[in-house]
Design an enzyme around this catalytic site. Structure first.
Site, PDB file in Angstrom:
ATOM      1  N   VAL A   1       0.847  -1.202   0.000  1.00 53.21           N
ATOM      2  CA  VAL A   1       0.000   0.000   0.000  1.00 53.21           C
ATOM      3  C   VAL A   1       0.880   1.249   0.000  1.00 53.21           C
ATOM      4  O   VAL A   1       0.660   2.186  -0.780  1.00 53.21           O
ATOM      5  CB  VAL A   1      -0.953   0.025   1.220  1.00 53.21           C
ATOM      6  N   GLY A   2       1.906   1.253   0.863  1.00 54.45           N
ATOM      7  CA  GLY A   2       2.738   2.446   1.021  1.00 54.45           C
ATOM      8  C   GLY A   2       3.476   2.814  -0.262  1.00 54.45           C
ATOM      9  O   GLY A   2       3.477   3.976  -0.678  1.00 54.45           O
TER      10      GLY A   2
ATOM     11  N   ARG B   1      -7.352 -11.942  16.632  1.00 56.69           N
ATOM     12  CA  ARG B   1      -7.601 -10.522  16.417  1.00 56.69           C
ATOM     13  C   ARG B   1      -6.834  -9.690  17.457  1.00 56.69           C
ATOM     14  O   ARG B   1      -6.288  -8.649  17.158  1.00 56.69           O
ATOM     15  CB  ARG B   1      -9.112 -10.266  16.524  1.00 56.69           C
TER      16      ARG B   1
ATOM     17  N   ASN C   1       0.000  -4.348  15.702  1.00 55.72           N
ATOM     18  CA  ASN C   1      -0.077  -3.108  14.945  1.00 55.72           C
ATOM     19  C   ASN C   1      -0.101  -1.876  15.855  1.00 55.72           C
ATOM     20  O   ASN C   1       0.399  -0.815  15.475  1.00 55.72           O
ATOM     21  CB  ASN C   1      -1.266  -3.141  13.978  1.00 55.72           C
TER      22      ASN C   1
ATOM     23  N   ARG D   1     -15.310   0.642  -4.093  1.00 50.39           N
ATOM     24  CA  ARG D   1     -15.606  -0.754  -4.455  1.00 50.39           C
ATOM     25  C   ARG D   1     -17.082  -0.904  -4.833  1.00 50.39           C
ATOM     26  O   ARG D   1     -17.417  -1.543  -5.841  1.00 50.39           O
ATOM     27  CB  ARG D   1     -15.272  -1.673  -3.273  1.00 50.39           C
TER      28      ARG D   1
ATOM     29  N   HIS E   1     -14.677  -0.157   9.212  1.00 48.55           N
ATOM     30  CA  HIS E   1     -14.101  -0.834   8.053  1.00 48.55           C
ATOM     31  C   HIS E   1     -14.049  -2.317   8.386  1.00 48.55           C
ATOM     32  O   HIS E   1     -13.222  -2.764   9.134  1.00 48.55           O
ATOM     33  CB  HIS E   1     -12.700  -0.292   7.796  1.00 48.55           C
TER      34      HIS E   1
HETATM   35  N1  LIG Z   1      -7.832   0.825   5.564  1.00 47.59           N
HETATM   36  C1  LIG Z   1      -7.917   0.029   4.544  1.00 47.59           C
HETATM   37  O1  LIG Z   1      -8.896   0.034   3.828  1.00 47.59           O
HETATM   38  C2  LIG Z   1      -6.768  -0.875   4.195  1.00 47.59           C
HETATM   39  C3  LIG Z   1      -6.664  -1.415   2.903  1.00 47.59           C
HETATM   40  C4  LIG Z   1      -5.553  -2.205   2.600  1.00 47.59           C
HETATM   41  C5  LIG Z   1      -4.586  -2.465   3.570  1.00 47.59           C
HETATM   42  N2  LIG Z   1      -4.752  -1.954   4.824  1.00 47.59           N
HETATM   43  C6  LIG Z   1      -3.758  -2.195   5.877  1.00 47.59           C
HETATM   44  O2  LIG Z   1      -2.575  -1.469   5.553  1.00 47.59           O
HETATM   45  C7  LIG Z   1      -1.459  -2.103   6.172  1.00 47.59           C
HETATM   46  C8  LIG Z   1      -0.357  -2.318   5.136  1.00 47.59           C
HETATM   47  O3  LIG Z   1      -0.786  -3.212   4.128  1.00 47.59           O
HETATM   48  P1  LIG Z   1       0.254  -3.672   2.989  1.00 47.59           P
HETATM   49  O4  LIG Z   1      -0.496  -4.526   2.051  1.00 47.59           O
HETATM   50  O5  LIG Z   1       1.010  -2.496   2.485  1.00 47.59           O
HETATM   51  O6  LIG Z   1       1.241  -4.580   3.873  1.00 47.59           O
HETATM   52  P2  LIG Z   1       2.759  -4.928   3.551  1.00 47.59           P
HETATM   53  O7  LIG Z   1       3.100  -6.078   4.429  1.00 47.59           O
HETATM   54  O8  LIG Z   1       2.984  -5.026   2.074  1.00 47.59           O
HETATM   55  O9  LIG Z   1       3.574  -3.642   4.059  1.00 47.59           O
HETATM   56  C9  LIG Z   1       3.659  -3.273   5.401  1.00 47.59           C
HETATM   57  C10 LIG Z   1       5.008  -2.574   5.572  1.00 47.59           C
HETATM   58  O10 LIG Z   1       5.066  -2.025   6.883  1.00 47.59           O
HETATM   59  C11 LIG Z   1       6.424  -2.109   7.280  1.00 47.59           C
HETATM   60  N3  LIG Z   1       6.566  -1.926   8.718  1.00 47.59           N
HETATM   61  C12 LIG Z   1       6.310  -2.807   9.711  1.00 47.59           C
HETATM   62  N4  LIG Z   1       6.629  -2.266  10.894  1.00 47.59           N
HETATM   63  C13 LIG Z   1       7.090  -1.010  10.646  1.00 47.59           C
HETATM   64  C14 LIG Z   1       7.556   0.042  11.470  1.00 47.59           C
HETATM   65  N5  LIG Z   1       7.606  -0.093  12.799  1.00 47.59           N
HETATM   66  N6  LIG Z   1       7.956   1.203  10.878  1.00 47.59           N
HETATM   67  C15 LIG Z   1       7.897   1.348   9.538  1.00 47.59           C
HETATM   68  N7  LIG Z   1       7.462   0.367   8.708  1.00 47.59           N
HETATM   69  C16 LIG Z   1       7.060  -0.794   9.259  1.00 47.59           C
HETATM   70  C17 LIG Z   1       6.837  -3.499   6.799  1.00 47.59           C
HETATM   71  O11 LIG Z   1       8.255  -3.662   6.784  1.00 47.59           O
HETATM   72  C18 LIG Z   1       6.210  -3.522   5.422  1.00 47.59           C
HETATM   73  O12 LIG Z   1       7.084  -3.018   4.429  1.00 47.59           O
HETATM   74  C19 LIG Z   1      -1.999  -3.398   6.807  1.00 47.59           C
HETATM   75  O13 LIG Z   1      -2.284  -3.158   8.174  1.00 47.59           O
HETATM   76  C20 LIG Z   1      -3.282  -3.630   6.033  1.00 47.59           C
HETATM   77  O14 LIG Z   1      -4.193  -4.421   6.744  1.00 47.59           O
HETATM   78  C21 LIG Z   1      -5.814  -1.172   5.136  1.00 47.59           C
END
Ligand SMILES: NC(=O)c1ccc[n+]([C@@H]2O[C@H](COP(=O)([O-])OP(=O)(O)OC[C@H]3O[C@@H](n4cnc5c(N)ncnc54)[C@H](O)[C@@H]3O)[C@@H](O)[C@H]2O)c1
Length: 312
Positions: A13-14, A90, A97, A153, A177
């Site tokens: 996502v990032g 959960r 997180n 969606r 959500h």
């Molecule tokens: N709100 C929404 O609708 C929605 C939608 C999609 C994903 N998400 C959430 O977004 C989050 C990320 O999803 P993703 O698919 O990118 O996961 P991902 O595993 O691809 O990426 C997560 C990243 O966070 C990094 N990370 C972990 N701990 C960290 C820290 N302390 N400091 C900095 N970086 C750190 C990891 O190294 C990894 O690169 C998850 O919690 C997911 O559930 C939310």
């Protein structure tokens, strides 16, 4: 001076969000991951920077593994976090997180106290609440991303059903959500026409259900990981509304203080999102059934917040 967006978490996502911000020409971007991942955010950032000559926008992208790199950001997009793994409860996910949110919120408090934060990390409404609590930022400056994605969606599925442009579908999905989100059919229109005039009730119900499971459907298809293009685009839509003071009327997860009969929790409701962050919370007149659905969703979020307050 150029805007700055910090994206915490250089995962799926990032990294996608960082690219969309730069490609839209919204701001310079710093993409931050944890120290153990040193090289990864820098490598992704360099890859994006090498596409800069093709964006025609001139934004810079850098990588970092120190949270202090949020310094001076106008907007922070918080995506760091673990997805739920098989066998993980959960509560375990909540705790894991929360441990990631805390230092990030402290870093924003210290280095970017004027930023507006868009929280993406799940479980979304609880993590947005925790970020707000720990950072001490004003309630107008912490906002959770869920409703725009859930509504997108819903709009995409309705457009697919009708074979028309998704941009002509307007929809509003409220609530937390997750499974208890509340798609608002009577506020759903296609080119100004209420959707119940175009799609029979049983199909509408099926599309609402598919929206509720929109994330799970993608997890099942991908087998590893979860959705990221639409989530990243949704977060960037919010960043753009803030950075360019668009005053969009969109559903986002925000702190409620009595609206809809709930308080001390974050949940998805319609807001006006602009340069000052959450500029207004819109209180709709809901039917008894809709109110019950929203409050049930709020109860789920409140239970998780209570659990977090005990375990963290
Ligand atoms: N709100 C929404 O609708 C929605 C939608 C999609 C994903 N998400 C959430 O977004 C989050 C990320 O999803 P993703 O698919 O990118 O996961 P991902 O595993 O691809 O990426 C997560 C990243 O966070 C990094 N990370 C972990 N701990 C960290 C820290 N302390 N400091 C900095 N970086 C750190 C990891 O190294 C990894 O690169 C998850 O919690 C997911 O559930 C939310």
């Amino acid at each position: 001076m150029k805007n700055k967006v910090a994206v915490i978490g250089a995962g799926n996502v990032g990294a996608s969000a960082a690219l969309f911000v730069a490609e839209r020409g919204l701001a310079d971007v710093v993409l931050i991951d944890r120290p153990e991942m040193d090289g990864m955010p820098q490598g992704k950032a360099l890859d994006m920077q090498q596409s800069a000559p093709l964006w025609h926008k001139g934004c810079r992208v850098e990588g970092a593994t120190d949270l202090a790199a949020v310094k001076g950001s106008d907007v922070v997009i918080m995506t760091a976090g673990f997805p739920r793994k098989p066998g993980m409860s959960r509560s375990d996910l909540l705790k894991a997180n929360a441990d990631i949110i805390r230092p990030a919120a402290e870093a924003v408090k210290q280095h970017a106290p004027d930023a507006t934060v868009i929280v993406v990390t799940n479980p979304l409404d609880v993590m947005a609440w925790l970020f707000w609590k720990v950072s001490g930022l004003p309630k107008t400056r912490v906002v959770g991303m869920a409703g725009i994605l859930d509504s997108a969606r819903f709009r995409a599925f309705l457009a697919m059903e009708l074979g028309i442009a998704a941009t002509d579908v307007q929809a509003m999905v409220l609530g937390g959500h997750g499974d208890s989100m509340v798609p608002m059919l009577r506020y759903t229109t296609v080119g100004g026409i209420t959707v119940d005039q175009l799609i029979p009730a049983d199909r509408l119900q099926a599309i609402s259900d598919r929206t509720r499971n929109g994330g799970a459907e993608i997890v099942k298809l991908l087998k590893t990981g979860s959705a990221y293009y639409a989530p990243a685009m949704s977060a960037v839509e919010m960043a753009e509304a803030i950075l360019t003071d668009q005053k969009r009327l969109v559903p986002c997860s925000v702190l409620l203080e009595g609206q809809y009969g709930m308080k001390d929790l974050f949940i998805g409701v319609p807001i006006v999102l602009g340069g000052a962050g959450v500029e207004k919370v819109i209180e709709l007149k809901l039917s008894a059934e809709e109110t019950a659905a929203l409050q049930k969703s709020g109860k789920d979020v409140a239970e998780m917040i209570a659990e977090l307050s005990v375990t963290v």
